[in-house]
Motif scaffolding. Structure first.
Motif, PDB file in Angstrom:
ATOM      1  N   ILE A  52     -22.885  41.437  -1.299  1.00 34.15           N
ATOM      2  CA  ILE A  52     -22.947  40.196  -2.046  1.00 34.15           C
ATOM      3  C   ILE A  52     -21.498  39.535  -1.930  1.00 34.15           C
ATOM      4  CG2 ILE A  52     -23.222  39.344  -4.489  1.00 34.15           C
ATOM      5  CD1 ILE A  52     -25.140  41.881  -5.017  1.00 34.15           C
ATOM      6  N   ARG A  53     -21.707  38.084  -1.743  1.00 35.77           N
ATOM      7  CA  ARG A  53     -20.570  37.376  -2.006  1.00 35.77           C
ATOM      8  C   ARG A  53     -20.436  36.549  -3.337  1.00 35.77           C
ATOM      9  NH1 ARG A  53     -20.461  32.814   0.475  1.00 35.77           N
ATOM     10  NH2 ARG A  53     -18.041  32.812   1.036  1.00 35.77           N
ATOM     11  N   MET A  54     -19.219  37.147  -4.104  1.00 34.78           N
ATOM     12  CA  MET A  54     -19.262  36.779  -5.475  1.00 34.78           C
ATOM     13  C   MET A  54     -18.346  35.575  -5.391  1.00 34.78           C
ATOM     14  SD  MET A  54     -17.800  38.920  -8.952  1.00 34.78           S
ATOM     15  CE  MET A  54     -18.906  40.073  -8.753  1.00 34.78           C
ATOM     16  N   LEU A  55     -18.378  34.388  -5.701  1.00 33.91           N
ATOM     17  CA  LEU A  55     -17.469  33.381  -5.769  1.00 33.91           C
ATOM     18  C   LEU A  55     -17.077  33.140  -7.342  1.00 33.91           C
ATOM     19  CD1 LEU A  55     -19.679  32.866  -3.417  1.00 33.91           C
ATOM     20  CD2 LEU A  55     -19.043  30.513  -3.400  1.00 33.91           C
TER      21      LEU A  55
ATOM     22  N   ARG B 128     -20.777  32.974  -9.281  1.00 38.82           N
ATOM     23  CA  ARG B 128     -21.918  32.599  -8.418  1.00 38.82           C
ATOM     24  C   ARG B 128     -21.987  33.837  -7.487  1.00 38.82           C
ATOM     25  NH1 ARG B 128     -22.001  26.830  -6.747  1.00 38.82           N
ATOM     26  NH2 ARG B 128     -22.549  26.485  -8.858  1.00 38.82           N
ATOM     27  N   CYS B 129     -23.185  34.502  -7.102  1.00 40.02           N
ATOM     28  CA  CYS B 129     -23.398  35.347  -6.194  1.00 40.02           C
ATOM     29  C   CYS B 129     -24.361  34.879  -5.286  1.00 40.02           C
ATOM     30  CB  CYS B 129     -23.987  36.663  -6.721  1.00 40.02           C
ATOM     31  SG  CYS B 129     -22.978  37.503  -8.024  1.00 40.02           S
ATOM     32  N   ASP B 130     -24.114  35.236  -3.880  1.00 35.88           N
ATOM     33  CA  ASP B 130     -24.722  34.900  -2.651  1.00 35.88           C
ATOM     34  C   ASP B 130     -24.870  36.121  -1.817  1.00 35.88           C
ATOM     35  OD1 ASP B 130     -26.096  33.373  -0.596  1.00 35.88           O
ATOM     36  OD2 ASP B 130     -24.154  32.067  -0.465  1.00 35.88           O
ATOM     37  N   THR B 131     -26.338  36.288  -1.595  1.00 36.77           N
ATOM     38  CA  THR B 131     -26.587  37.494  -0.724  1.00 36.77           C
ATOM     39  C   THR B 131     -27.900  37.173   0.131  1.00 36.77           C
ATOM     40  OG1 THR B 131     -27.087  39.796  -0.857  1.00 36.77           O
ATOM     41  CG2 THR B 131     -28.247  38.596  -2.507  1.00 36.77           C
ATOM     42  N   SER B 132     -28.371  38.340   0.624  1.00 34.44           N
ATOM     43  CA  SER B 132     -29.764  37.954   1.372  1.00 34.44           C
ATOM     44  C   SER B 132     -30.479  39.363   1.293  1.00 34.44           C
ATOM     45  CB  SER B 132     -29.708  37.798   2.872  1.00 34.44           C
ATOM     46  OG  SER B 132     -28.932  39.026   3.458  1.00 34.44           O
TER      47      SER B 132
END
Length: 252
Positions: A37-40, A83-87
């Motif tokens: 997870i990319r945590m911004l 904000r978290c960005d994953t797949s």
């Protein structure tokens, strides 16, 4: 993944999931598959790569791995919201986390946050195919042209999307010519109703089964499908997704 803008988030409302059960099911899948997870923290200028460790719907919290940098952990907690960005299964998942704080988890330091009230499941439905049930197969009734014997034949579907369907042709009744179009086809969607359209052959695969028999799988594109019929297909895909998520969450 590219940076997310506020304008994009505003445009992604159609992909928003607000059901608490679905959110918990999706988060658990992300945790079980150890998705990064990319945590911004403050946009692209301050990013932490982490993973989801646990989901506790009773407490309403998730636990995520903390940063290797103590200073960055301090900034994460101070930010209040990240904000978290994953797949997941090649589908992009975006969500926010609030009420972050440091906690002890399995003998180490981690971060706890509230389970998000909503998340974005950025699924492009026109490219996303949903497998149809094996026990209660969806069937397509296709009128056969004279050169294929005439009359009608019924075929079970392998999968469905808003762009088309895959058909099991175990008796090799249909041709394999790319571009061949079958008009006035009827697809009976359980609990939704019948959908009528033309089906155009886009690809063909012959398979040898365990009993050494040959079966054919045809990928077909919807042609001249009405807006109402397309909406019915999308409702059925959504129904299948909800049932799958319920099974994964142990709710069905």
């Amino acid at each position: 993944m590219q940076a997310i803008t506020d304008a994009e988030l505003e445009a992604w409302h159609d992909y928003e999931v607000e059901s608490p059960r679905e959110i918990v099911a999706l988060l658990r899948q992300i945790a079980e598959k150890n998705q990064l997870i990319r945590m911004l923290i403050k946009g692209e200028a301050d990013v932490c790569v982490t993973s989801l460790l646990a989901v506790d719907p009773d407490a309403g919290t998730v636990v995520i791995d903390c940063s290797v940098s103590p200073e960055q952990n301090t900034r994460i907690v101070a930010a209040g919201t990240v904000r978290c960005d994953t797949s997941l299964d090649k589908i992009r998942i975006v969500f926010g986390l609030d009420n972050l704080r440091e906690v002890q988890f399995e003998g180490g330091t981690a971060l706890s946050a509230a389970i998000p009230a909503s998340l974005i499941r950025l699924q492009r439905r026109e490219f996303y195919r949903m497998p149809t049930p094996v026990t209660n197969p969806v069937r397509a009734t296709i009128p056969l042209p004279a050169d294929l014997g005439g009359g009608t034949a019924v075929f079970p579907l392998a999968d469905i999307s808003c762009g088309g369907v895959a058909i099991h042709d175990s008796k090799l009744q249909l041709g394999t010519t790319i571009g061949d179009t079958f008009p006035n086809c009827r697809i009976d969607l359980p609990e939704i109703g019948p959908v009528t359209c033309s089906l155009q052959v886009r690809n063909s695969i012959d398979m040898t089964l365990l009993n050494n028999k040959t079966s054919r799988r045809l990928g077909c594109q919807f042609v001249d499908i009405s807006r109402g019929n397309l909406a019915a297909v999308q409702r059925y895909i959504t129904k299948l997704e909800r049932e799958r998520n319920a099974r994964l969450a142990g709710l069905a």
